[in-house]
Write an enzyme that holds these catalytic residues in place. Sequence first.
Site, PDB file in Angstrom:
ATOM      1  CE  LYS A 127      -3.895  -1.904   2.608  1.00  0.00           C
ATOM      2  NZ  LYS A 127      -5.101  -1.726   1.711  1.00  0.00           N
ATOM      3  NE  ARG A 160     -11.215  -9.969  -1.570  1.00  0.00           N
ATOM      4  CZ  ARG A 160     -11.683  -9.053  -2.424  1.00  0.00           C
ATOM      5  NH1 ARG A 160     -12.006  -9.429  -3.677  1.00  0.00           N
ATOM      6  NH2 ARG A 160     -11.602  -7.807  -2.244  1.00  0.00           N
ATOM      7  CG  ASP A 183      -3.850  -4.331   0.005  1.00  0.00           C
ATOM      8  OD1 ASP A 183      -4.086  -4.344   1.036  1.00  0.00           O
ATOM      9  OD2 ASP A 183      -4.135  -3.019  -0.380  1.00  0.00           O
TER      10      ASP A 183
END
Length: 510
Positions: A281, A355, A351
């Site tokens: 990020k 899930r 990233d």
Amino acid sequence: MKVQVDRRDGLTAAADVTASGVFERPEKDDTFPRSLQREDDAVRGLVKAAWARKEVKGKRKEVTVFHRPDGKGRILVIGLGPRAQFSVDTVRRAAAEVVRACRGKGARTVAFTLGSFVADNVRSEAAAAALAEGAILGDYEFLKYQSKSEGRIEEAGIHLGEEFSRDEAALKKAVANQVDLDDCVVWARDIANLPADTASPQRLADEAVALGKEFGLKVTVFDEKKLAEMGCHGILAVGGGSMAHPPRLVVLEYPGGARRGRTVAVVGKGITFDSGGISIKPAVGMQEMKFDKSGAVAVLGILRAAAALKVPPRVVGVLCCAENVPSGTSYRPGDVVRSFNGKTIEVLNTDAEGRVVLSDGLGYVVKQYHPDEVIDLATLTGAQVVALGDDTAGLVSNDEKLAQGLLSASAVSGEPVWRMPLTDYHRELVKSEVADVRNSTEIPVAGMLTAGAFLESFVGTTPWAHLDIAGPAYTTARTRKWQPAYQNVGATAFGVRLVTRYLEASPPRG
Ligand code: BES
Ligand code: ZN
Ligand code: ZN
């Protein structure tokens, strides 16, 4: 903060501040509200004078303080806004505004006059509970790393006066229930606010074990060795980059109030820090990713509340904990990992890790516990924040009844939720060329919903609801201004109140 229900009226109690609500004055009607007459008497006409010169208008968040000439403390008048828009949430926010206005001003006790917060559509029990909640949450601050407090309020009294004293028993019960729940919210906020150096996956497991001891819950912790034996390669892949803080899967069981009750599973994303991994990020704002464990922490809070409030169904909590950081042992874009239920996941973006860890937690709880319903909570997508903002969680579900139940609980708890669709379009987008599903789509559309479609493929036909809490899980100095006063900067523990109210309303079946 201690909250007490008191039969006396607010003005006779010797609190530092006595707080009363007032509705916004209707246009072309300057009549002084009768409900403030006794307050006005106590300060010899000062309230009436302030009303006459339009200093007090009753607008939302408007705080006016009067000092009693008898030296018996202060009288605070809090604006409630227009009567037509009055709701339980108005009361919750008003109580928090009062507490925040009193902090750092030498006040230790606040007395709320219940009667001034009750109307036709907000009954006394709901108003009393909302006052308690607003006061407790409005007073919350995270002080572990700061010696300077803004000055907390030690005691809040909810004062019945003659009007409500005959309902004392019912009001006490409603307030006690609310206080028990908000204790769990505060407890969860304290954990969610911990930075990633302290709140490792093992630390979350330790918190679960301690909670289990305190409330008699069965707690199981699966470490990386056990996870490999079980085939939880999603959690292992995401957590693989951190040798220092290896992943954990934690399962907590609350047996339920009824002997053979329904089982509701609650699964949380517990990324203790989300740097993005190899798909790293940007640096700006990355510190906020210590809150990426908020789903798992909410599950801890929910299990605590389930036990404290003795909700009817059996509740199984699952925490999917891992640290997502880049290193030579990290998982990579292009990798294919096999989840607990045998399905394969093509990793396209490291990233989109939430899930991937949840796939194991969902697959595991469905196979092991055959729950009647599964609810997951996750700070899953930036797309949720874009679509719904910082206050409202996204709800995706394959089950009408469960979704409606959560929406009702949302209205009761005051935690906003909005349902979003889940269609074959979204299911199509998460199909992979090389595996069963992909963790990121080719085109950047409907990010919250494609994430939902991904999760759905790990619950089979079990009724399931997914709460994307990326926005509402925490508040920053930048977003604080737009949030209700009961939300200080930092973790909100969003979902604890919502899901607990859902569980409370959930009938035992058996
Ligand atoms: N933890 C983030 C989502 C997030 C964003 C939480 C903002 C709180 C505030 C999540 O793991 C993530 O990075 N999701 C990606 C998914 C994408 C790569 C498919 C996102 O939303 O950009
Ligand atoms: Zn991420
Ligand atoms: Zn994340």
